[in-house]
Scaffold this active site. Structure first.
Site, mmCIF file in Angstrom:
data_model
loop_
_atom_site.group_PDB
_atom_site.id
_atom_site.type_symbol
_atom_site.label_atom_id
_atom_site.label_comp_id
_atom_site.label_asym_id
_atom_site.label_seq_id
_atom_site.Cartn_x
_atom_site.Cartn_y
_atom_site.Cartn_z
ATOM 1 N N SER A 104 16.550 87.684 -44.861
ATOM 2 C CA SER A 104 16.589 86.280 -45.342
ATOM 3 C C SER A 104 16.718 86.017 -46.809
ATOM 4 O O SER A 104 17.574 86.378 -47.412
ATOM 5 C CB SER A 104 15.459 85.471 -44.667
ATOM 6 O OG SER A 104 15.523 84.087 -44.362
ATOM 7 N N ASP A 155 21.019 81.272 -34.564
ATOM 8 C CA ASP A 155 20.271 81.090 -35.971
ATOM 9 C C ASP A 155 20.091 79.772 -36.241
ATOM 10 O O ASP A 155 21.249 79.152 -36.596
ATOM 11 C CB ASP A 155 20.589 82.011 -36.894
ATOM 12 C CG ASP A 155 19.760 82.190 -38.366
ATOM 13 O OD1 ASP A 155 19.047 81.396 -38.610
ATOM 14 O OD2 ASP A 155 19.828 83.183 -38.668
ATOM 15 N N HIS A 186 16.897 83.733 -35.849
ATOM 16 C CA HIS A 186 16.621 84.187 -37.491
ATOM 17 C C HIS A 186 15.628 85.388 -37.475
ATOM 18 O O HIS A 186 15.582 86.102 -38.520
ATOM 19 C CB HIS A 186 16.154 82.977 -38.422
ATOM 20 C CG HIS A 186 16.402 83.456 -39.614
ATOM 21 N ND1 HIS A 186 17.670 83.436 -40.243
ATOM 22 C CD2 HIS A 186 15.610 83.541 -40.728
ATOM 23 C CE1 HIS A 186 17.662 83.679 -41.470
ATOM 24 N NE2 HIS A 186 16.358 83.876 -41.794
#
Length: 210
Positions: A104, A155, A186
């Protein structure tokens, strides 16, 4: 050394070092279990993002409207590259043979450093990355870079179009990009980690080149 909070786990001689870059709110050790799974014999180094927003650690700041602060991104990327160079001296590894594992927020800054030509490392496993800026270098040779990147169709943070743009930028820069896309959000899944493990072995970059 440049002020940074880091972690280190030694590995077996002859194995490339893995650099761990955490997600939002993470720490320098958050990805250790994943790094151990992907590269069990490698030394591991983690660097904590030095910014804190809403009590969450990050590698770069956001603007008040929630957008990306590109000035902060540029400054913090330079800081991160400096820390990597200093750790390379301290732990005696070649930054060019470093394997980056980012998730991320950490994946985003790793991707940005590669596409802007600032990174010395050439191998990256990026879990749920996204494009932050279109500042892509097309006048330098990036053909030796190998990236594995994952995306979830569900996501809520990284859109399908954003991930598509990310892949296109890699293609424009002649980067060897392998994608894993699945019906997930995610969060990191076991299936994507197994795919990343297989890819990493296939790159032949887990071993240090003499």
């Amino acid at each position: 050394m440049t002020e940074a909070i880091t972690s280190y786990k030694p590995g077996k001689p002859g194995n490339a070092t893995v650099l761990m870059l955490h997600g939002t709110g993470g720490t320098e050790s958050d990805l250790l279990s994943i790094a151990d799974f992907l590269a069990p014999d490698s030394p591991k180094i983690g660097i904590r993002g030095r910014l804190v927003e809403n009590d969450l650690t990050r590698y770069f700041a956001h603007l008040p409207d929630g957008g990306f602060d590109l000035d902060s991104l540029a400054v913090e990327t330079r800081w991160l590259m400096t820390v990597i160079d200093e750790l390379a001296v301290e732990y005696a590894f070649d930054p060019a043979q470093l394997i980056v594992l980012g998730y991320s927020n950490g994946a985003n800054v790793a991707y940005y450093s590669l596409l802007t030509g600032q990174a010395k490392f050439k191998t990256a496993v990026l879990l749920h990355p996204m494009v932050l800026s279109s500042d892509v270098k097309t006048d330098i040779d990036l053909s030796d870079i190998k990236i594995w990147g994952s995306h979830g169709f569900l996501d809520p943070i990284v859109s399908k179009s954003n991930f598509g743009e990310l892949k296109n930028f890699c293609q424009q820069a002649d980067i060897d990009f392998t994608s894993f896309e699945a019906e997930q959000s995610h969060q990191i899944s076991e299936s994507e980690l197994r795919d990343a493990e297989q890819w990493l072995v296939a790159t032949n970059r887990l071993k240090i080149e003499e």
